[in-house]
Design a protein around this motif. Sequence first.
Motif, PDB file in Angstrom:
ATOM      1  N   ALA A 271       0.832  -1.205   0.000  1.00 43.84           N
ATOM      2  CA  ALA A 271       0.000   0.000   0.000  1.00 43.84           C
ATOM      3  C   ALA A 271       0.865   1.252   0.000  1.00 43.84           C
ATOM      4  O   ALA A 271       0.633   2.188  -0.780  1.00 43.84           O
ATOM      5  N   HIS A 274       2.427   1.673  -3.351  1.00 45.04           N
ATOM      6  CA  HIS A 274       1.449   2.179  -4.330  1.00 45.04           C
ATOM      7  C   HIS A 274       1.259   3.688  -4.185  1.00 45.04           C
ATOM      8  O   HIS A 274       1.078   4.393  -5.184  1.00 45.04           O
ATOM      9  N   GLU A 281      -5.810   4.165  -5.990  1.00 36.87           N
ATOM     10  CA  GLU A 281      -6.887   3.198  -5.785  1.00 36.87           C
ATOM     11  C   GLU A 281      -6.343   1.872  -5.271  1.00 36.87           C
ATOM     12  O   GLU A 281      -6.935   1.251  -4.371  1.00 36.87           O
ATOM     13  N   GLU A 282      -5.216   1.431  -5.845  1.00 39.30           N
ATOM     14  CA  GLU A 282      -4.605   0.190  -5.368  1.00 39.30           C
ATOM     15  C   GLU A 282      -4.173   0.328  -3.912  1.00 39.30           C
ATOM     16  O   GLU A 282      -4.317  -0.598  -3.111  1.00 39.30           O
ATOM     17  N   ARG A 284      -5.509   2.337  -1.617  1.00 37.61           N
ATOM     18  CA  ARG A 284      -6.706   2.318  -0.771  1.00 37.61           C
ATOM     19  C   ARG A 284      -7.194   0.886  -0.552  1.00 37.61           C
ATOM     20  O   ARG A 284      -7.569   0.504   0.562  1.00 37.61           O
ATOM     21  N   ASN A 285      -7.223   0.102  -1.620  1.00 31.96           N
ATOM     22  CA  ASN A 285      -7.688  -1.282  -1.505  1.00 31.96           C
ATOM     23  C   ASN A 285      -6.844  -2.080  -0.518  1.00 31.96           C
ATOM     24  O   ASN A 285      -7.374  -2.836   0.315  1.00 31.96           O
ATOM     25  N   ASP A 286      -5.512  -1.896  -0.604  1.00 33.75           N
ATOM     26  CA  ASP A 286      -4.629  -2.633   0.299  1.00 33.75           C
ATOM     27  C   ASP A 286      -4.801  -2.158   1.736  1.00 33.75           C
ATOM     28  O   ASP A 286      -4.841  -2.978   2.674  1.00 33.75           O
ATOM     29  N   GLU A 288      -7.435  -0.791   3.134  1.00 35.62           N
ATOM     30  CA  GLU A 288      -8.732  -1.228   3.651  1.00 35.62           C
ATOM     31  C   GLU A 288      -8.695  -2.702   4.026  1.00 35.62           C
ATOM     32  O   GLU A 288      -9.304  -3.126   5.028  1.00 35.62           O
ATOM     33  N   ARG A 289      -7.975  -3.499   3.247  1.00 34.33           N
ATOM     34  CA  ARG A 289      -7.838  -4.922   3.577  1.00 34.33           C
ATOM     35  C   ARG A 289      -7.037  -5.104   4.870  1.00 34.33           C
ATOM     36  O   ARG A 289      -7.358  -5.972   5.694  1.00 34.33           O
ATOM     37  N   GLN A 292      -9.309  -4.568   7.771  1.00 36.30           N
ATOM     38  CA  GLN A 292     -10.208  -5.698   7.961  1.00 36.30           C
ATOM     39  C   GLN A 292      -9.506  -6.854   8.678  1.00 36.30           C
ATOM     40  O   GLN A 292     -10.107  -7.540   9.521  1.00 36.30           O
TER      41      GLN A 292
END
Length: 330
Positions: A271, A274, A281-282, A284-286, A288-289, A292
């Motif tokens: 992240a 990136h 966007e990549e 953010r995805n990492d 957020e994961r 979680q």
Amino acid sequence: MADIFAALEKLGIYKKVLHAGVGDNPDYEDGTKIYFHYKTTKCDDERTVIDDSHRYDKPMEIILGKKFKLEVWEALLKTMRPKEVAEFTVDKKHLEQYALVSKQLREIFGKEKGEVKESHCCGMMAMSEQGLGHPDLDDLVKSPQPLIFTLEAINVERAGSFEKEVWTLSDEEKLGKLPRLRETGNELFKQKKYAQAADKYAEAIGILEQLSMKEKPGDPEWQELEDQKTPFLLNFAQCKLSLGDFYPVIEHTTTVLKRDADNVKALFRRAKAHVGAWNPEEARNDYERVAQLDSSLANTVKKELAHIDRLQKERNLEDKKKLQGLFINT
């Protein structure tokens, strides 16, 4: 010493000492490393020179007992004292591989000097179908002949007195080297010597990749080696991240995540990479994961996402100013 000359002559090899060297008569065990220069000439009246390693920046190295492709060189060097210079006239029966070895050495040294382009033609196929790309070597293949080697034994390192290169190690020795590489890499990282630490981790990764190639993918032995590679990949990625070299971080953390999709360290470091490479966007995805998978990092992730939002606004503002400038200039 006379016994050495007599033994060589029985093999069709004639030795002439040009400079005596230092020390006692040679008695080298397997594992001894010898640094040497070589000059190869024909036995014609002109003493036509075929190869001369003196034109390159560094000497050759050979480790006795490791079955160098041109076995006769090992036999010759075993008879030489340190600093000795000697001339060997060698029967053609020992020289079947010389042309191919010469081609390979020319390419290795030539690449280091930027003289030779990559060649994809190799081995006996090259010799039989396309030639070697060097007329003098093609002539040796077509017309085998005795050659003269003038060898200079620059230095001799006894077995056990130097750190072995990876390719000379047994599988057990390679595995035994991994803890030392991890420890050294970690210490260098603490000293903020990130590039040097990355080199240690990369060496460990290379060893594990060599070993895993010998195993069948999916087998327990292969799985174990791949698992051992994960911490080195993550450490290497952290070094590159600290150096601001973002694309290797993305590559190596992605390798980890292919085997362990929920590896939090890999996701977090990817992240950040990136963000550095500006793939928002990549990133953010990492992030957020990560949140979680590990709730204890939720606040950290929140700050990182806010940082991305700020950067996005700054970039949008810069882009807007650039567009306005275009219209004003026109």
